[in-house]
Enzyme design. Structure first.
Site, short mmCIF file in Angstrom:
data_model
loop_
_atom_site.label_atom_id
_atom_site.label_comp_id
_atom_site.label_asym_id
_atom_site.label_seq_id
_atom_site.Cartn_x
_atom_site.Cartn_y
_atom_site.Cartn_z
N LYS A 131 46.80 28.54 48.75
CA LYS A 131 45.25 29.27 48.64
C LYS A 131 44.77 28.20 48.41
O LYS A 131 44.58 27.13 48.06
CB LYS A 131 45.26 30.26 47.10
CG LYS A 131 44.72 31.08 47.06
CD LYS A 131 44.69 31.70 45.46
CE LYS A 131 44.03 32.76 45.65
NZ LYS A 131 44.10 33.70 44.39
N GLU A 172 49.50 47.45 34.44
CA GLU A 172 49.18 47.90 33.34
C GLU A 172 49.58 49.11 32.55
O GLU A 172 49.45 48.64 31.58
CB GLU A 172 47.96 47.77 34.31
CG GLU A 172 46.56 47.74 35.02
CD GLU A 172 46.78 47.34 36.39
OE1 GLU A 172 46.80 46.64 36.75
OE2 GLU A 172 48.24 47.89 37.03
N ARG A 217 44.31 52.89 35.91
CA ARG A 217 46.19 52.66 36.60
C ARG A 217 47.40 52.77 34.93
O ARG A 217 48.68 53.14 35.54
CB ARG A 217 46.29 51.51 36.74
CG ARG A 217 45.26 51.19 37.96
CD ARG A 217 45.16 49.73 38.48
NE ARG A 217 46.17 49.03 38.97
CZ ARG A 217 47.07 49.17 40.39
NH1 ARG A 217 46.36 50.07 40.93
NH2 ARG A 217 47.87 48.70 40.27
#
Length: 621
Positions: A285, A371, A399
């Site tokens: 990344k 979640e 969610r």
């Protein structure tokens, strides 16, 4: 930003993937270098998601080079990493408008391009949607290929495993590319992430499996020995067997995700394979820009910056953000209460929990992008006598809605939900606006819902919710800075009681949340009464009854969907009590709110002081 064809001569040839596929393969290295530099130049001018896209340049080029897009489908999970995809699919001249009002959408968006197969923004949806597309392609005999690109953070979510389990069972052609950069937004956590790391050490197993298949399997006496040896080594190197193969996928990798020519060769080989395939690639990344490589979390999403200096401008806001207010309150409270347990679903930085995680590591839990698990995990802690706080964005709490109802509210457990990014969020667009939390929480029995109008109110409400042990509670606050107020000593607020901020005549403005500053200007202009209602549930019904007797009209104000929101609660009470007062509900309209700055969006929705005044005057006339 005009496109410089001399600076980017190879990229200039790529207006779309059809032209990309006309390039000789030896040109792809130059294309990737130019694409990475162009991404750096454009995002530094426009702001936006940055480090993720730097890490997927080679993968993006290889996928569009090998697959016949847009006929073949490429599905990007979440979409933070899709800026290079947008650039080579006809949008390079407008990439600097990304995340801006009327500009490119921050994530892949079906209405924007035929190359954006799935509109995304939340994590772990790609494999489910991709499997649906793969089944449809098979039913229609289209010979279409489907590729899902998912990160090692997003694949930790339960939905991804549900999809892989189904895909491995029904065996339709599907390629899942696991982009493993050991990083989602925050640092990845969890057993699966550790499992992926163990796979990296399995070169012996990989060599035996792939080489053995090609060289030894054709010799009958050795075939069974190789099979048994492979299974034995698999059990030693990767305990329990390769996870993805157990789910029914043919696992290939890991391979270098920055070797574009190697990726092209591998993808070409895999294109003809049938059934569910998983290609595990290793990427970095922030690849190619040293500051982002060194600190990919900070460089995940960036404001405008000078790429030569290589540092991000500091937030010059004179007031702390609500996320910082929450983090400071968390540390202060935990210092004298070892029963406090704070939970985040992979949003430590965004939720203001960095200092807390370092000062109180035994009381801090990052459950990864999960979640649903976060909420039920909190329920288990509450049952066991601890005081859990779930720090979560409004759009992500959606969610876990069933868990809020079933595992917390029905059992009336004392879980505090610190709901960040309530209301208009801004540049991340439709998928991230916190438009619905008041509506979807207000209908849940046992739930206390508080809407602070400034930073001090936020602190007081967090304190109230935490020390309210009668059941679940929620404090809902916005993205960004507060107005700047003096803090007072923490105290428990009386449940369900509003405060009259200004006494006026004829009209009473009932404000829920951080539009109070705008409401104050309107109230002065109209000589109206202004009430900071504070509580969406329970409502201050006594105050509403009192005001109805002395005013000719009500206006409710909230940064939430009008439908089912706080104003709807006022309407319901007035109708139930047959109070003779008309009500104007002002809030978010019945459509998904596009991107732009928070100020631009509030103005467009007539939720700045001028727009609110216009709405009221039009209604009165």
């Amino acid at each position: 930003m005009s496109f410089d064809t001399q600076k980017y001569p190879t990229l200039a040839l790529v207006d779309n993937p059809i032209k990309l596929r006309l390039l000789p393969q030896e040109s792809l290295l130059a294309l990737c270098d130019e694409l990475r530099q162009f991404l750096l130049a454009s995002v530094s001018r426009s702001s936006g998601h940055f480090a993720s896209g730097l890490g997927t340049v080679e993968l993006t080029v290889a996928l569009h080079y090998v697959y016949n897009t847009p006929f073949d489908h490429i599905i990007w999970d979440i979409g933070h990493q899709a800026y290079p995809h947008k650039i080579i699919t006809g949008r390079k001249n407008s990439i600097t408008t990304i995340r801006q009002r009327n500009g490119l959408h921050p994530f892949p968006w079906r209405g924007e391009s035929e190359y954006d197969t799935l509109s995304v923004g939340h994590s772990s949806t790609s494999i489910s949607a991709g499997l649906g597309m793969a089944v449809a392609a098979a039913y229609e005999d289209l010979a279409r290929k489907t590729v899902c690109v998912i990160g090692d953070g997003a694949i930790t979510a339960g939905m991804a495993f549900e999809a892989m389990n189904h895909a491995g069972d029904i065996k339709y052609d599907l390629l899942v590319v696991l982009n493993d950069n050991e990083m989602s937004i925050s640092e990845n956590v969890g057993a699966l992430n550790n499992h992926l790391a163990r796979i990296l050490s399995g070169k012996c197993y990989l060599t035996l499996r792939e080489g053995g298949k090609k060289v030894l399997y054709g010799i009958p006496p050795i075939k069974e020995l190789v099979k048994r040896t492979k299974e034995h080594i698999k059990g030693i190197i990767v305990p329990g067997g390769t996870l993805f193969e157990e789910l029914g996928f043919n696992y290939i990798g890991p391979v270098d995700g920055h070797d574009v020519q190697g990726l092209v060769q591998t993808l070409n080989n895999m294109r003809s394979m049938t059934g569910p395939q998983l290609l595990h690639i290793i990427t970095k990344k922030g690849r190619g820009y040293a500051p982002a490589e060194k600190d990919p979390i900070t460089w995940h999403a960036v404001p405008k910056f000078d790429p030569v200096i290589g540092t991000l401008p500091k937030n010059c806001g004179r007031c702390p953000t609500y996320s910082v207010i929450f983090g400071d309150w968390l540390c202060t409270t935990a210092a004298s209460d070892d029963k406090l347990m704070a939970i985040t679903p992979a949003m430590r930085e965004g939720s203001g929990m960095v200092d807390f995680s370092r000062q109180f590591p035994r009381q801090y839990f990052d459950v990864a992008i999960a979640e649903q698990h976060a909420v039920t995990f909190a329920a288990g802690l509450a049952i066991s006598g601890y005081n859990p706080i779930v720090a979560i964005y409004s759009t992500f709490l959606q969610r876990a809605y069933d868990q809020v109802i079933h595992d917390v509210a029905i059992q009336n457990l004392p879980v505090l939900f610190a709901i960040d990014r309530g209301g208009v969020v801004g540049a991340d667009g439709e998928t991230h606006q916190g438009a619905f939390d008041l509506s979807y929480l207000r209908c849940i029995p046992n739930m206390v819902i508080m809407t602070p109008s400034n930073e001090n109110e936020c602190r007081q409400m967090l304190h109230t919710g935490y020390h309210y042990h009668g059941g679940p509670s929620a404090v809902r606050y916005p993205r960004g800075n507060g107005p700047g107020v003096t803090f007072s000593a923490l105290r428990k607020l009386p449940l369900g009681k509003g405060v009259v901020r200004r006494q006026g005549v004829n009209i009473a403005i009932l404000n829920f949340g951080t539009l109070l500053a705008q409401a104050e200007e309107v109230a002065k202009t109209l000589d109206a009464t202004l009430v900071d209602m504070r509580f969406v549930k329970p409502l201050d019904t006594g105050l509403i009854t009192q005001l109805a007797a002395s005013h000719k009209a009500f206006v409710t104000l909230e940064e939430n969907a009008i439908i089912g929101g706080a104003g709807s609660g006022v309407n319901e009470y007035i109708m139930r009590q047959r109070l003779l007062v008309p009500v104007l509900n002002i809030g978010l309209p019945d459509y998904f709110i596009p991107q732009g700055s928070q100020e631009e969006i509030l103005a467009d929705l007539h939720l700045n002081s001028y727009g609110i005044l216009q709405q009221i005057e039009k209604w009165l006339s």
